[in-house]
Design an enzyme around this catalytic site. Structure first.
Site, PDB file in Angstrom:
ATOM      1  N   GLY A  11      -9.055  38.181   8.735  1.00  0.00           N
ATOM      2  CA  GLY A  11      -8.680  37.015   7.936  1.00  0.00           C
ATOM      3  C   GLY A  11      -7.182  36.864   7.735  1.00  0.00           C
ATOM      4  N   ASN A  13      -5.062  34.697   8.883  1.00  0.00           N
ATOM      5  CA  ASN A  13      -4.640  33.325   8.553  1.00  0.00           C
ATOM      6  C   ASN A  13      -4.933  32.994   7.096  1.00  0.00           C
ATOM      7  OD1 ASN A  13      -3.454  31.685  10.744  1.00  0.00           O
ATOM      8  ND2 ASN A  13      -5.278  32.335  11.879  1.00  0.00           N
ATOM      9  N   MET A  86     -17.245  34.141  12.897  1.00  0.00           N
ATOM     10  CA  MET A  86     -17.940  34.174  14.182  1.00  0.00           C
ATOM     11  C   MET A  86     -19.364  33.627  14.099  1.00  0.00           C
ATOM     12  SD  MET A  86     -15.430  35.240  15.779  1.00  0.00           S
ATOM     13  CE  MET A  86     -16.117  35.421  17.411  1.00  0.00           C
ATOM     14  N   ILE A  88     -21.328  29.641  14.431  1.00  0.00           N
ATOM     15  CA  ILE A  88     -21.291  28.193  14.546  1.00  0.00           C
ATOM     16  C   ILE A  88     -22.007  27.607  13.332  1.00  0.00           C
ATOM     17  CG2 ILE A  88     -22.017  26.194  15.888  1.00  0.00           C
ATOM     18  CD1 ILE A  88     -19.836  27.823  17.223  1.00  0.00           C
ATOM     19  N   LEU A  89     -21.385  26.661  12.666  1.00  0.00           N
ATOM     20  CA  LEU A  89     -21.943  26.069  11.449  1.00  0.00           C
ATOM     21  C   LEU A  89     -22.661  24.751  11.769  1.00  0.00           C
ATOM     22  CD1 LEU A  89     -18.907  26.757   9.108  1.00  0.00           C
ATOM     23  CD2 LEU A  89     -21.152  27.873   9.022  1.00  0.00           C
ATOM     24  N   ASN A 102     -10.835  24.621  10.812  1.00  0.00           N
ATOM     25  CA  ASN A 102     -10.809  25.841  11.625  1.00  0.00           C
ATOM     26  C   ASN A 102      -9.556  25.804  12.489  1.00  0.00           C
ATOM     27  OD1 ASN A 102     -11.791  28.278  12.752  1.00  0.00           O
ATOM     28  ND2 ASN A 102     -12.536  27.155  14.548  1.00  0.00           N
ATOM     29  N   HIS A 104      -8.119  27.094  16.234  1.00  0.00           N
ATOM     30  CA  HIS A 104      -8.534  27.608  17.543  1.00  0.00           C
ATOM     31  C   HIS A 104      -7.285  27.956  18.353  1.00  0.00           C
ATOM     32  CE1 HIS A 104     -11.174  28.141  21.002  1.00  0.00           C
ATOM     33  NE2 HIS A 104     -10.249  27.517  21.718  1.00  0.00           N
TER      34      HIS A 104
END
Length: 537
Positions: A11, A13, A86, A88-89, A102, A104
Site C-alpha cells: 500500500g 501509494n 488484487m 476485480i470489483l 485505481n 495502473h
C-alpha cells in the site's frame, strides 16, 4: 476528505497519499483481503483504522464484496482508492460506494494486464508511465471477469515515464511508482478533494480541471534528451549533463555545433554563460557584441561594424572579460576574430563564421567556437527554473521599449542621443543580475554594478568600474539605467558625483518626488519606464 484505501500488499501509494494529504485528504480506513499484508502495520503506526476481509474458499465474488461493504460501513469516507488490490470489483461493491479510483502502471489503454512493466519492455517502447482511472464494473451477471473491461474506466490523469535501454522490469517498476504514481495519484485525489473533478456514473465520464490560462497550463511536463555528460557541474565535485529539447527552433547553445572539434567540450558554466551572452545580442538588430562573466555582462555594445561593437564591449572592463564568453549577432568576420583572440576567452558564440574568421579562431587551441545558426527565429515565450520539489515558469521578458513609452519626469528633457543611449541601456540591463545599475555612453556600456543587495551599492560599483576599468570612455556625461525604482535619492546623488546626465528607471517608489527633485537639482534628465526588469537568476 477522508479516503477508504483498499490494498493487498504494501500500500505504498495509500501511505504516500495519507502523508502528503493532497487537498486535505487523508485515509479514514485501510481495508485488505490479506491478513498478512504489510500495509496493516503501516496503517497501525499512523493511527489509521484497518479492516481485514479475506475471501473464503466457498465464497463468491459478490458475497465477498457484500462483507467488504459491511466492514466499510462502520467508517466515514467520501472516496475509495485502490492500491495493488488484487481483486476485480463488481457492481456489488461499486454501486454501494462513492467514486473509486485505481492506479495502473502504464499509459492506458496500452499494457492493461498484470505485468504492464514487462509488457512495455518486451514491446520495445521508449515511454511508459501510469494512469489513474475510475474503477468500473468489469464482470458479467455471473461475476465472471470481462477481460476487455478491466482497467477500462475513464481516465482521470496520467504521468509519462521514460524507458531506458538498460532497464530491467524491477528498474522500470520502481521508477513508475516513485516518479509516476507518487505524482499522479495525489494529483487525482487533490482534484476530487477540492471538488475540481467529478465522475458521472451514468455517462461513465470524468470531468477534470480545465486550465484557466492555456499559456500556463494546470500541468507542466518537460522532456529532454541527454546530449552530453559534462566533466562536472558548477564545481568539480558535482556531476552534470546537458539535455536538448528538439522541439525548440530558437537559436541555442545547447545543440550548437562546436566548429573547432579538437578543443575540449563546454563545461556546465560555459553553457550557462554562453546562453546568457547569446540572450543579450539577440536584443539588437544592429551589429552587437557582449562579453559575459558568471552570467553577467562585463560589457556590451552596438556599433556600425561587428568589430567595433566587440571592441567597445571589451573596453568596458577588459580585466573582468579575461576568460569570458563572447557573443555576436552577426556572422563573425576576420577582423572581429582577430580582436577576440587578442586576449584569453573561453567561448565565442555567433550565427556563423567566415572561413577566414574560423581559421583565425582555431589558432587558439581551447577557444570553443559555437555556431548557433540564424537568430531570426522568434525567441521562446517561456523560461523555467527548477526548484527543490517543483519548478517556476514565467513569460520571457521580451519588453522592447521605444522613446514613446518613456515618461520624462524632470525639468530637463533628453536629447535624441540620450534617448538612444537610455533605450540601449534598458535593453542590456535586463540581462544584469539584480540589483542592477548600468552606465552607458551612446550604445556601449561604461560601467556595470551587478547583483547587489543594495541599489546604491550597485551605483557605487558601476562608478568604480567606469573610473578604474573602462578604457577610453568615462561616466562623465553618460546615462544610467536602473532595473527597479530608486527607493531613496542617494542613488541619484552618487550618479551625479560620477557625472551621469540622464537616468532611465521604472519609477513607482513612494519617494519618487524626492528622487525627481534630486535629479532636477543636478540638472539631470530622468525617464520613467513604468515597468521594471528584475533578473534574479
Amino acid at each position: 476528505m477522508r479516503i477508504a484505501g483498499l490494498a493487498s500488499n504494501r500500500g505504498r501509494n495509500l501511505i504516500n497519499i495519507h502523508e502528503r494529504a493532497p487537498g486535505g485528504a487523508e485515509l479514514g480506513v485501510v481495508l485488505t483481503n490479506d491478513a498478512d499484508a504489510p500495509v496493516l502495520q503501516k496503517a497501525k503506526e499512523r493511527g489509521i483504522p484497518t479492516e481485514v476481509v479475506e475471501r473464503r474458499s466457498d465464497e463468491s465474488r459478490k458475497e465477498h464484496e457484500r462483507r467488504i461493504n459491511d466492514a466499510l460501513s462502520e467508517h466515514s469516507y467520501e472516496l475509495v482508492c485502490l492500491d495493488g488490490y488484487m481483486r476485480i470489483l463488481s457492481d456489488t461493491f461499486l454501486d454501494e460506494q462513492p467514486t473509486s479510483l485505481n492506479v495502473h502502471p502504464s499509459l492506458l489503454p496500452s499494457f492493461p494486464g498484470m505485468d504492464a512493466w514487462g509488457d512495455a519492455l518486451s514491446a520495445g517502447v521508449d515511454l511508459s508511465g501510469c494512469t489513474v482511472h475510475v474503477v468500473t464494473d468489469a464482470t458479467d451477471t455471473d461475476g465472471n471477469i470481462i477481460e476487455d473491461e478491466v482497467d477500462a474506466g475513464p481516465i482521470v490523469t496520467q504521468e509519462p515515464i521514460p524507458i531506458y535501454d538498460d532497464d530491467s522490469r524491477d528498474d522500470l517498476k520502481e521508477r513508475i511508482l516513485y516518479e509516476g504514481e507518487f505524482a499522479a495519484y495525489p494529483r487525482a485525489v487533490k482534484w476530487f478533494a477540492e471538488n475540481r473533478a467529478t465522475f458521472d456514473p451514468d455517462e461513465k465520464s470524468v470531468i477534470t480541471p480545465e486550465p484557466e490560462n492555456r499559456d500556463l497550463p494546470s500541468r507542466y511536463l518537460a522532456t529532454g534528451d541527454r546530449v552530453q555528460t559534462l566533466r562536472y557541474g558548477e564545481n568539480p565535485h558535482q556531476d552534470a549533463a546537458v539535455y536538448v529539447d528538439y522541439t525548440s527552433d530558437d537559436a541555442s547553445v545547447v545543440d550548437a555545433p562546436q566548429l573547432n572539434t579538437g578543443a575540449k567540450g563546454l563545461s556546465y558554466n560555459n553553457y550557462n554563460d554562453a546562453d546568457a551572452a547569446l540572450s543579450i545580442v539577440k536584443e539588437f538588430d544592429q551589429p552587437a557584441a557582449a562579453v559575459i562573466k558568471h552570467t553577467n555582462p562585463a560589457g556590451a555594445a552596438v556599433a556600425d561594424t561587428l568589430a567595433d561593437a566587440y571592441r567597445n564591449a571589451l573596453s568596458t572592463d577588459a580585466k573582468s572579460a579575461f576568460g569570458g564568453i563572447v557573443a555576436l549577432n552577426r556572422e563573425c568576420d576576420e577582423e572581429t576574430a582577430t580582436e577576440i583572440i587578442d586576449s584569453f576567452k573561453e567561448v565565442v558564440v555567433a550565427p556563423g563564421y567566415s572561413d577566414a574568421a574560423l581559421e583565425v579562431l582555431c589558432t587558439k587551441e581551447n577557444l570553443r567556437v559555437l555556431d548557433v545558426g540564424s537568430l531570426d527565429v522568434p525567441a521562446e515565450n517561456w523560461t523555467e527554473k527548477k526548484l527543490v520539489g517543483g519548478r517556476l515558469v514565467q513569460e520571457r521578458d521580451q519588453q522592447a521599449l521605444t522613446a514613446d513609452d518613456l515618461e520624462i519626469v524632470t525639468e530637463q528633457t533628453p536629447t535624441d542621443e540620450q534617448l538612444d543611449s537610455m533605450l540601449f541601456a534598458w535593453h542590456v540591463i535586463k540581462h544584469v543580475k539584480s540589483n542592477a545599475i548600468l552606465f552607458a555612453d551612446g550604445t556601449e556600456t561604461v560601467g556595470i554594478g551587478a547583483g547587489q543587495v543594495s541599489r546604491v551599492d550597485a551605483v557605487e560599483i558601476a562608478k568604480m568600474k567606469a573610473d578604474a576599468d573602462a578604457e577610453g570612455k568615462s561616466a562623465d556625461g553618460a546615462v544610467m539605467a536602473s532595473d527597479a525604482f530608486f527607493p531613496f535619492p542617494d542613488g541619484v546623488e552618487k550618479a551625479a558625483e560620477a557625472g551621469i546626465k540622464a537616468i532611465i528607471q521604472p519609477g513607482g517608489s513612494v519617494n519618487d518626488d524626492e528622487v525627481i527633485e534630486a535629479a532636477n537639482e543636478h540638472d539631470m534628465v530622468m525617464a520613467f519606464t513604468g515597468q521594471r526588469c528584475f533578473r534574479h537568476d
